[in-house]
Design a protein around this motif. Sequence first.
Motif, PDB file in Angstrom:
ATOM      1  N   LYS A  36      24.952  43.389  31.031  1.00  0.00           N
ATOM      2  CA  LYS A  36      26.352  43.379  31.079  1.00  0.00           C
ATOM      3  C   LYS A  36      27.467  44.670  30.926  1.00  0.00           C
ATOM      4  CE  LYS A  36      29.238  40.931  27.789  1.00  0.00           C
ATOM      5  NZ  LYS A  36      29.162  40.669  26.077  1.00  0.00           N
ATOM      6  N   ILE A  37      28.349  44.344  31.430  1.00  0.00           N
ATOM      7  CA  ILE A  37      29.257  45.454  31.983  1.00  0.00           C
ATOM      8  C   ILE A  37      30.668  44.896  30.959  1.00  0.00           C
ATOM      9  CG2 ILE A  37      31.162  46.326  32.671  1.00  0.00           C
ATOM     10  CD1 ILE A  37      29.698  46.243  35.076  1.00  0.00           C
ATOM     11  N   ALA A  38      31.627  44.040  30.112  1.00  0.00           N
ATOM     12  CA  ALA A  38      32.245  43.891  28.873  1.00  0.00           C
ATOM     13  C   ALA A  38      32.964  42.375  29.237  1.00  0.00           C
ATOM     14  CB  ALA A  38      33.443  44.726  29.241  1.00  0.00           C
ATOM     15  N   THR A  39      32.921  41.382  28.262  1.00  0.00           N
ATOM     16  CA  THR A  39      33.377  40.554  28.576  1.00  0.00           C
ATOM     17  C   THR A  39      34.610  40.239  27.649  1.00  0.00           C
ATOM     18  OG1 THR A  39      31.761  39.207  27.506  1.00  0.00           O
ATOM     19  CG2 THR A  39      33.754  37.780  27.135  1.00  0.00           C
ATOM     20  N   LEU A  40      35.415  39.586  28.264  1.00  0.00           N
ATOM     21  CA  LEU A  40      37.055  40.010  28.133  1.00  0.00           C
ATOM     22  C   LEU A  40      37.738  38.634  27.779  1.00  0.00           C
ATOM     23  CD1 LEU A  40      39.171  42.335  30.865  1.00  0.00           C
ATOM     24  CD2 LEU A  40      37.718  42.824  28.719  1.00  0.00           C
ATOM     25  N   ARG A  41      38.541  38.182  27.075  1.00  0.00           N
ATOM     26  CA  ARG A  41      39.139  37.464  26.130  1.00  0.00           C
ATOM     27  C   ARG A  41      40.947  37.300  25.801  1.00  0.00           C
ATOM     28  NH1 ARG A  41      35.027  38.801  22.616  1.00  0.00           N
ATOM     29  NH2 ARG A  41      33.680  36.922  23.350  1.00  0.00           N
ATOM     30  N   GLY A  42      41.613  36.479  25.950  1.00  0.00           N
ATOM     31  CA  GLY A  42      42.885  36.557  25.441  1.00  0.00           C
ATOM     32  C   GLY A  42      44.154  36.786  26.261  1.00  0.00           C
ATOM     33  N   LYS A  43      44.177  38.201  25.779  1.00  0.00           N
ATOM     34  CA  LYS A  43      45.581  38.621  26.690  1.00  0.00           C
ATOM     35  C   LYS A  43      45.103  40.008  27.391  1.00  0.00           C
ATOM     36  CE  LYS A  43      46.032  41.876  22.749  1.00  0.00           C
ATOM     37  NZ  LYS A  43      47.030  42.706  21.927  1.00  0.00           N
ATOM     38  N   ARG A  44      43.789  39.953  27.129  1.00  0.00           N
ATOM     39  CA  ARG A  44      43.284  40.699  27.723  1.00  0.00           C
ATOM     40  C   ARG A  44      41.942  40.275  29.211  1.00  0.00           C
ATOM     41  NH1 ARG A  44      40.539  42.574  23.035  1.00  0.00           N
ATOM     42  NH2 ARG A  44      41.700  44.178  22.030  1.00  0.00           N
ATOM     43  N   PHE A  45      41.937  39.182  28.401  1.00  0.00           N
ATOM     44  CA  PHE A  45      41.607  37.861  29.968  1.00  0.00           C
ATOM     45  C   PHE A  45      43.368  37.654  30.963  1.00  0.00           C
ATOM     46  CE2 PHE A  45      39.892  33.788  31.873  1.00  0.00           C
ATOM     47  CZ  PHE A  45      39.423  34.468  33.030  1.00  0.00           C
ATOM     48  N   ASN A  46      44.152  37.718  30.851  1.00  0.00           N
ATOM     49  CA  ASN A  46      45.421  37.270  31.451  1.00  0.00           C
ATOM     50  C   ASN A  46      45.950  38.071  31.668  1.00  0.00           C
ATOM     51  OD1 ASN A  46      45.321  35.143  29.595  1.00  0.00           O
ATOM     52  ND2 ASN A  46      46.977  35.099  28.179  1.00  0.00           N
ATOM     53  N   GLU A  47      45.463  40.037  31.195  1.00  0.00           N
ATOM     54  CA  GLU A  47      46.363  40.402  32.385  1.00  0.00           C
ATOM     55  C   GLU A  47      44.967  41.662  32.601  1.00  0.00           C
ATOM     56  OE1 GLU A  47      49.329  41.608  31.454  1.00  0.00           O
ATOM     57  OE2 GLU A  47      49.920  40.985  30.208  1.00  0.00           O
ATOM     58  N   VAL A  48      44.289  41.572  32.747  1.00  0.00           N
ATOM     59  CA  VAL A  48      42.641  41.612  33.805  1.00  0.00           C
ATOM     60  C   VAL A  48      43.048  40.206  35.126  1.00  0.00           C
ATOM     61  CG1 VAL A  48      40.856  40.377  33.429  1.00  0.00           C
ATOM     62  CG2 VAL A  48      40.505  42.317  34.581  1.00  0.00           C
ATOM     63  N   SER A  49      43.329  39.192  34.776  1.00  0.00           N
ATOM     64  CA  SER A  49      43.347  38.082  36.455  1.00  0.00           C
ATOM     65  C   SER A  49      43.972  39.254  37.145  1.00  0.00           C
ATOM     66  CB  SER A  49      44.500  36.374  35.140  1.00  0.00           C
ATOM     67  OG  SER A  49      43.612  36.669  34.204  1.00  0.00           O
ATOM     68  N   TYR A  50      45.590  39.543  37.053  1.00  0.00           N
ATOM     69  CA  TYR A  50      45.763  39.795  38.158  1.00  0.00           C
ATOM     70  C   TYR A  50      44.890  40.513  38.549  1.00  0.00           C
ATOM     71  CZ  TYR A  50      48.602  42.696  41.195  1.00  0.00           C
ATOM     72  OH  TYR A  50      49.484  44.091  42.063  1.00  0.00           O
ATOM     73  N   LEU A  51      44.856  41.245  38.408  1.00  0.00           N
ATOM     74  CA  LEU A  51      43.758  43.012  39.135  1.00  0.00           C
ATOM     75  C   LEU A  51      43.020  41.851  39.778  1.00  0.00           C
ATOM     76  CD1 LEU A  51      42.801  45.542  39.988  1.00  0.00           C
ATOM     77  CD2 LEU A  51      41.473  45.389  38.056  1.00  0.00           C
ATOM     78  N   ILE A  52      42.090  40.406  38.646  1.00  0.00           N
ATOM     79  CA  ILE A  52      41.015  40.286  39.943  1.00  0.00           C
ATOM     80  C   ILE A  52      41.485  39.101  41.011  1.00  0.00           C
ATOM     81  CG2 ILE A  52      39.276  37.220  39.593  1.00  0.00           C
ATOM     82  CD1 ILE A  52      39.336  38.996  36.386  1.00  0.00           C
ATOM     83  N   GLN A  53      42.201  38.746  40.855  1.00  0.00           N
ATOM     84  CA  GLN A  53      43.054  37.880  41.773  1.00  0.00           C
ATOM     85  C   GLN A  53      42.872  38.700  43.864  1.00  0.00           C
ATOM     86  OE1 GLN A  53      46.326  35.954  40.412  1.00  0.00           O
ATOM     87  NE2 GLN A  53      45.081  34.898  38.846  1.00  0.00           N
ATOM     88  N   SER A  54      43.573  39.947  42.708  1.00  0.00           N
ATOM     89  CA  SER A  54      44.098  41.021  44.201  1.00  0.00           C
ATOM     90  C   SER A  54      42.308  41.093  44.996  1.00  0.00           C
ATOM     91  CB  SER A  54      45.129  41.932  44.216  1.00  0.00           C
ATOM     92  OG  SER A  54      43.800  42.614  43.074  1.00  0.00           O
TER      93      SER A  54
END
Length: 207
Positions: A100-118
């Motif tokens: 396990k590296i990390a779990t992101l939720r809430g605003k962290r999930f929202n902000e990392v979503s752009y990077l995940i998509q690209s």
Amino acid sequence: MSKGQGFIEGESFAFTSGVYGDRPTFVLTRNRVDDRAEITLYELAPKEIATARQERLDQVHKSTQVTTVELSEAIVDGETPADLDGDNLGHDWADWCAIKIATLRGKRFNEVSYLIQSTLREAGLEPETVCTGAPASLSLPEAAGVRLSIAFRAMKHVQRRDRLRAIADGISQMSLGECYYWHAKARSPTSPNGVKALRTLLADHIE
């Protein structure tokens, strides 16, 4: 692990395939907990490699823990990465685990979503699989996993949305070689401030 193996693990961006050949080396899993979406990134590795990493951390008296789970626990509705797309390439997943590296939720999930998509689109994958909808898992090639791993590590303790966005934007603009460099720094037992240095580089200019 031998010195030569350590070199390959830290510098694998110089090769056309990953440390373990063409097998997927990361899994991204989206779940819902108490009606909130969260996303977890796992690195896949032989159990002996995970044990060796923990031993190296213990030798330098670092409090960091290498948290491992069985592959079936990391993957939604599946037992191995081969179950994710139904394409068994003949890889033997016995004696492998998910780190396990990390779990992101809430605003962290929202902000990392752009990077995940690209990142996923660049790898020819469908980001909607893990960014929206029901719980799901997606196996990732090494290059995509390495880019996301430094983001997950850097963002997991950040509170401010503007700093989270700056980290995601900065990592999205990094070359693959830079991503591997910071990936090695972030988990090196002899580089205790690797993640902090990355945060400083990308977000310290924000007052």
